[in-house]
Design an enzyme around this catalytic site. Structure first.
Site, PDB file in Angstrom:
ATOM      1  N   LYS A 244       6.435   4.918   5.765  1.00  0.00           N
ATOM      2  CA  LYS A 244       5.223   4.595   6.528  1.00  0.00           C
ATOM      3  C   LYS A 244       5.551   4.688   8.010  1.00  0.00           C
ATOM      4  CE  LYS A 244       0.902   3.308   5.712  1.00  0.00           C
ATOM      5  NZ  LYS A 244       0.035   3.855   4.652  1.00  0.00           N
TER       6      LYS A 244
ATOM      7  N   ASP B 230      -3.993   7.434   8.010  1.00  0.00           N
ATOM      8  CA  ASP B 230      -4.149   6.026   7.637  1.00  0.00           C
ATOM      9  C   ASP B 230      -5.212   5.474   8.582  1.00  0.00           C
ATOM     10  OD1 ASP B 230      -2.681   3.903   5.825  1.00  0.00           O
ATOM     11  OD2 ASP B 230      -2.957   2.882   7.734  1.00  0.00           O
TER      12      ASP B 230
END
Length: 444
Positions: free
Chosen positions: A126, A166
């Site tokens: 991430k 995201d």
């Protein structure tokens, strides 16, 4: 002291300033106790839990860029490459003022097991930055994205680490980042997913997380002798996940009556108008007050409140820790049958436990929102093959993946004596594959 408790104590001591990461690790390891207790000697000898809770590597870097007034601004960029046991790192880039290392670590840790559940060869990672694209011009967003990628490009690649979008990172941001990667590295490869259709993107990627959420919700309901037809759903969020969850729910015959953003929420008893919501959020990038102004049946309320509306199904699709214990009590009191998470860890541990104790079917984000990363992996496959699949092909593969995830987590829960506990089932099913791969690859 058990092996799980020993590792939890060390993780808490080492990461005391990262509450979201600690919350994620505690939730996962607690639910893995049946598996770990059955294999404690082997796992302890191999320090498996110590390795799986420590990122393989993490990067923090400054991101200088020039705003429209000619002033230099500086943000902080992050990339956490958490685990590559089953494939290259895969996980989104979050652009939001709340981003810090702890949040990125929590998301990367969750991504390990979510990616494993898809059945596809992708590891967990991430990244992101505390940059806020809201209120910025296209030129300012481009300046930031180019600076961000100038540093990030040193650590990623089509077979190494493949970031995606995201919160705050949509098609515009991915395009700017891809262009800068290509410019610096001189490579035209599938290094990012969520790309535009004209340069390697996949059909159905935009819809994937929301659609996938409804496919697994539908399978859950079907397994319990219910259908989506005629069900009332409450949804939080008004971004990509929420919009397409609402759209797919309506296609299945359900009615979604709420949505929300960072300032307030909408209750529309006639059902959310998806096209109007898209116009306001995807085109105008405006607040939900404009939805209420354009829709006579809608009521706008400031702050939080979607969970007070009576419903059959609740779909939290906004951000972490948005559904609290009081909200869970309200849902139970109103007869809610199922809660399925479209966001990452949107339900607090206390709320999750209350829902489960009171007979609400609960599927956590690791399983329920895996459709987004699954379709990102399908985009990687198309890039590797230099092919583009039709919307129907991608959507069909997505549905198959989500249905399989449901049955895998259901089976895992039953195998370890936790039938109906889909949180435990998801963590076990995701963990087993990663653990086996890590043990097979030796100490690394």
């Amino acid at each position: 002291m058990s092996y799980v408790d020993e590792v939890l104590a060390r993780v808490k001591e080492k990461n005391a300033a990262e509450p979201e990461f600690l919350q994620a690790v505690e939730e996962v390891l607690d639910s893995l106790r049946p598996v770990i207790d059955a294999n404690e000697e082997k796992y302890r000898k191999e320090a498996l839990l110590e390795r799986i809770t420590e990122p393989e590597r993490q990067f923090k870097f400054r991101v200088p860029w020039v705003d429209d007034n000619g002033n230099v601004q500086v943000n902080t960029g992050y990339r956490v490459q958490f685990n590559s046991a089953i494939g290259p790192y895969k996980g989104g880039l979050r652009l939001h003022p709340s981003v810090n290392l702890g949040i990125i670590k929590f998301l990367g840790f969750e991504q390990i097991f979510k990616n494993s559940l898809t059945g596809l060869p992708i590891g967990g990672g991430k990244g992101g930055s505390d940059f806020d694209p809201k209120g910025k011009s296209d030129r300012e967003v481009m300046a930031f994205c180019q600076s961000f990628m100038t540093e990030l490009c040193k650590y990623i690649g089509a077979d190494t680490d493949v970031p995606a979008g995201d919160i705050g990172t949509g098609a515009r941001e991915i395009g700017y980042m891809f262009g800068q990667y290509k410019r610096i590295r001189g490579l035209y490869e599938g290094v990012l997913t969520g790309k535009g259709l004209t340069y390697g993107g996949s059909l159905a990627r935009t819809e994937a997380t929301g659609y996938g959420l409804l496919y697994i919700t539908e399978e859950l309901m079907k397994d319990h002798g219910e259908s989506m037809e005629g069900k009332t759903c409450v949804v939080s969020g008004a971004g990509n996940v929420a919009i397409y969850a609402i759209q797919k729910a309506h296609q299945m015959g359900a009615k979604c009556v709420t949505c929300s953003d960072s300032t307030g929420w909408i209750y529309d008893p006639e059902g959310i108008d998806v096209e109007l919501l898209k116009e306001i959020k995807e085109v105008k990038r405006a607040r939900l007050t404009e939805y209420a102004a354009a829709r006579p049946s809608a009521q706008y309320h400031e702050g939080r409140g979607v969970w007070q509306i009576p419903c059959d199904i609740a779909l939290p699709c906004a951000t972490q820790n948005e559904l609290h214990l009081d909200d869970a009590k309200q849902l139970v009191a109103n007869g809610c049958k199922a809660v399925c998470e479209g966001a990452n860890m949107p339900t607090t541990i206390e709320a999750t436990e209350y829902l489960q104790e009171n007979g609400v079917w609960f599927i956590g984000g690791k399983a329920a929102n895996a459709g987004g990363v699954a379709t990102s992996a399908l985009e990687m496959s198309q890039n590797s093959e230099r092919l583009s699949w039709t919307f129907e092909e991608v959507d069909s593969k997505l549905k198959d993946i989500m249905v399989n995830i449901y049955h895998n987590i259901d089976d895992a829960a039953k195998r370890y004596g936790h039938e109906g506990n889909y949180v435990v089932g998801a963590n076990i099913a995701g963990f087993e594959k990663v653990a086996e791969a890590m043990l097979a690859q030796g100490v690394c």
